[in-house]
Design an enzyme around this catalytic site. Structure first.
Site, PDB file in Angstrom:
ATOM      1  CB  SER A 261      -1.157  -0.223   0.876  1.00 55.32           C
ATOM      2  OG  SER A 261      -1.832   0.736   1.167  1.00 55.32           O
ATOM      3  CE  LYS A 265       0.145   5.307  -1.937  1.00 55.09           C
ATOM      4  NZ  LYS A 265      -1.183   4.569  -2.320  1.00 55.09           N
ATOM      5  CD1 TRP A 352      -8.233   3.138  -2.576  1.00 61.67           C
ATOM      6  CD2 TRP A 352      -9.674   4.426  -2.874  1.00 61.67           C
ATOM      7  NE1 TRP A 352      -7.801   4.434  -1.962  1.00 61.67           N
ATOM      8  CE2 TRP A 352      -8.874   5.360  -2.244  1.00 61.67           C
ATOM      9  CE3 TRP A 352     -10.834   4.942  -4.060  1.00 61.67           C
ATOM     10  CZ2 TRP A 352      -9.000   6.806  -2.603  1.00 61.67           C
ATOM     11  CZ3 TRP A 352     -10.836   6.416  -4.449  1.00 61.67           C
ATOM     12  CH2 TRP A 352     -10.027   7.104  -3.085  1.00 61.67           C
ATOM     13  CG  HIS A 407      -5.668  -2.569   0.337  1.00 56.12           C
ATOM     14  ND1 HIS A 407      -5.205  -2.344  -1.291  1.00 56.12           N
ATOM     15  CD2 HIS A 407      -5.503  -1.610   1.184  1.00 56.12           C
ATOM     16  CE1 HIS A 407      -4.380  -1.452  -0.651  1.00 56.12           C
ATOM     17  NE2 HIS A 407      -4.168  -1.484   1.144  1.00 56.12           N
TER      18      HIS A 407
HETATM   19  C1  GTR Z   1      -5.302   4.709   1.581  1.00 53.25           C
HETATM   20  C2  GTR Z   1      -4.784   5.359   0.236  1.00 53.25           C
HETATM   21  C3  GTR Z   1      -3.835   4.761   0.374  1.00 53.25           C
HETATM   22  C4  GTR Z   1      -2.963   3.273   0.103  1.00 53.25           C
HETATM   23  C5  GTR Z   1      -3.911   3.249   1.584  1.00 53.25           C
HETATM   24  C6  GTR Z   1      -3.104   2.367   2.221  1.00 53.25           C
HETATM   25  O1  GTR Z   1      -6.107   5.301   2.268  1.00 53.25           O
HETATM   26  O2  GTR Z   1      -6.035   6.587  -0.138  1.00 53.25           O
HETATM   27  O3  GTR Z   1      -3.702   5.429  -1.270  1.00 53.25           O
HETATM   28  O4  GTR Z   1      -1.895   4.807   0.145  1.00 53.25           O
HETATM   29  O5  GTR Z   1      -4.005   4.134   2.137  1.00 53.25           O
HETATM   30  O6  GTR Z   1      -1.501   2.676   2.624  1.00 53.25           O
HETATM   31  O7  GTR Z   1      -3.694   1.786   3.601  1.00 53.25           O
END
Ligand code: GTR
Length: 426
Positions: A261, A265, A352, A407
C-alpha cells in the site's frame, strides 16, 4: 460551550467549506468507459524528442532525466542537509528453536540537541554463507510482525487503530503479533532469506505536522521540490541497506525491498532511486505507486494530495485534476528499476488501487527492460491484457499477479515473491 466558542467554530467551518469548495475533489470514477482520453509518455523518448536507441543512452541520459522528474515533481528530492546515521545498539538472540537469529539494530541520527532512533528488526537464518534478504517497512511497530516476545515494543507515536492494541497513540503489549498474517517470518527464513523490517513511523510519523517531526525535523521546511513522507520513508530504507552492507551475515547485493500500500509506493520509489536494491516489490501500491495516474480511476492524484498532503512534494499538487499536464507516469517509475527485477501485485477487490493500471505500468515499462537486454514481462510479445486472477505472469524479470481478495498482503502474495526471488535474486 460558550457563545465565543460557537462563533469561532462557525468561522472555522466557513473557512473550511471555502477551502474545500476551492479544491473540490471529484468523486472517484470506477468505470473504464469514463477514463479520459490520454497519451502516455514514451519512456524511450527523451524530453528533447529524440529516441533512446541504446542501453548506454538510457543509462546516461533518459534515466537521469526521468529520475529527476519524479524527484522534483512528485516524491521530492532529498534535502541538502547532512543526516549522519550511527549504529547505537545491537542486541541479538536465538529464535525459532535455534534455526535463526533475531538481531535488533538501532540506527540513530544525531544533530545538535536532536536525536532520532530507528530500530531495525532482522531475522537471519542459520547459515555459513551470507544470505539474501527481504526488507520492508511495517505499519504498526516491529513487535506486530511476530509474537516473538523478544522484540522490543515500539515506544513511538502510532496511528490509532482499536484492534491493534494501540492506546492513546502508543503500542501496548496487546499489539504483539497482530500483523503476523502479513509477515510469514518462518516461511521466509526456511527459504534461506533473512527478513528485515522497521516501523515507518520511526522514520517519519504518518501525519501532516508541517515537517516538525521525524527525520523531516532535522532539515529546514522543505522547498516545493523537496521530500514528502514517502521520500523520507524511502530514505530510511536506504539507511537500512547501508547497515546491511556492513553485516557479514547478509549478502547486501541480493536485497529485495518490498512494501504494501503506501509502503508499496515507498518501496518502488526506494528501488527506483537507490540502485543497490536487487529486487523491488510493490504490493497493492495503487495511486502514487504502480497505478497509472492518467487513467484517473479509483484513487486520483487530487484525492491523494488532499487526504495525505504530506506524502508527496508540494509541486505534485499542480496535477490535481490535471493529470494531462504530467510529462511522466508510473510505468516510467517501473522503468527506472530496469534492468533489475520488479514484481507488482494487485488484489481483485482493490479497485481503489486500479489493478489494471498497475498491470499496464508493467506492460509499458517492458520496452525499457528489453532495450536493456532482459526478457521483461517474459518471452514473446507481451500482452496489454492483464492475466486472469490468481494466474501470476512472472516468467520474466517483471512479475505481476492479481490475487483474489481484498487490499492486503497475504501468504499467497509472499509465496509468489519468494518464487520470483528464487529465480531472480540468487
Ligand atoms: C489509503 C490510500 C491509499 C493507500 C492506503 C494504505 O487510504 O488512499 O493510497 O496508501 O491508504 O496505505 O493503506
Amino acid at each position: 460551550m460558550t457563545r465565543l466558542h460557537l462563533s469561532l467554530l462557525a468561522s472555522v467551518a466557513l473557512c473550511f467549506s471555502a477551502s474545500v469548495a476551492h479544491s473540490q475533489v471529484p468523486e472517484a470514477n470506477y468505470d473504464e468507459a469514463k477514463i479520459p482520453a490520454f497519451t502516455l509518455p514514451d519512456p524511450l523518448v527523451n524530453s528533447d524528442g529524440t529516441r533512446v536507441t541504446t542501453a548506454e543512452e538510457w543509462k546516461t541520459k533518459r534515466r537521469p532525466e526521468l529520475l529527476r522528474l519524479f524527484a522534483e515533481q512528485m516524491y521530492g528530492k532529498l534535502p541538502k542537509c547532512e543526516l549522519p546515521v550511527e549504529v547505537t545498539r545491537v542486541e541479538e538472540g536465538k529464535v525459532f528453536d535455534g534455526k535463526a537469529i533475531r538481531r535488533e539494530v538501532d540506527l540513530t541520527v544525531k544533530k545538535g540537541d536532536k536525536s532520532l532512533t530507528m530500530t531495525l528488526l532482522l531475522y537471519i537464518p542459520e547459515c555459513d554463507e551470507p544470505v539474501p534478504a527481504f526488507v520492508g517497512l511495517n505499519f504498526a511497530g516491529n513487535h506486530t510482525i511476530s509474537d516473538d516476545p523478544g522484540i522490543s515494543l515500539n515506544p513511538n507515536w502510532m496511528r490509532p487503530t482499536k484492534e491493534k492494541g494501540v492506546e492513546k497513540n502508543r503500542a501496548t503489549e496487546a499489539a504483539r503479533g497482530t500483523s503476523s498474517s502479513r509477515w510469514p517470518v518462518e516461511m521466509v527464513l526456511d527459504r534461506g532469506y533473512a527478513l528485515g523490517t522497521m516501523y515507518y513511523g520511526d522514520i517519519d510519523p504518518d501525519f501532516d505536522d508541517g515537517f516538525k517531526n521525524g527525520i523531516h525535523a532535522f532539515c529546514d521546511k522543505p522547498a516545493a521540490d523537496e521530500w514528502g513522507s514517502i521520500a523520507a520513508w524511502a530514505w530510511g530504507l536506504s539507511r537500512i541497506l547501508d547497515y546491511l552492507e556492513t553485516d557479514k551475515q547478509i549478502d547486501a547485493t541480493r536485497v529485495a525491498v518490498l512494501g504494501h500500500s503506501r509502503l508499496g509506493k515507498t518501496s518502488l520509489w526506494a528501488g527506483a532511486a537507490d540502485e543497490r536494491f536487487g529486487l523491488v516489490i510493490s504490493n497493492d501500491s495503487g495511486c502514487g505507486g504502480a497505478a497509472l495516474n492518467k487513467r484517473v480511476i479509483g484513487e486520483s492524484v487530487h484525492r491523494i494530495n488532499t487526504v495525505f498532503p504530506h506524502w508527496f512534494c508540494d509541486n505534485f499538487v499542480a496535477y490535481n485534476s490535471n493529470e494531462g499536464a504530467l510529462t511522466f507516469d508510473q510505468h516510467e517509475l517501473i522503468a527506472l528499476i530496469a534492468p533489475r527485477p520488479v514484481y507488482v501485485a494487485s488484489a481483485s477487490e482493490d479497485t481503489w488501487a486500479d489493478p489494471k493500471g498497475e498491470y499496464l505500468s508493467c506492460y509499458y515499462a517492458d520496452p525499457v527492460y528489453r532495450l536493456l537486454g532482459t526478457a521483461g514481462l517474459g518471452e514473446g510479445k507481451p500482452s496489454p491484457e492483464p492475466p486472469a486472477v490468481d494466474q501470476p505472469r512472472s516468467s520474466g524479470v517483471i512479475g505481476y499477479h492479481n490475487r483474489t481478495g481484498k487490499h492486503d498482503i497475504t501468504k499467497y502474495d509472499w509465496e509468489q515473491y519468494l518464487h520470483f526471488a528464487d529465480r531472480n535474486l540468487k
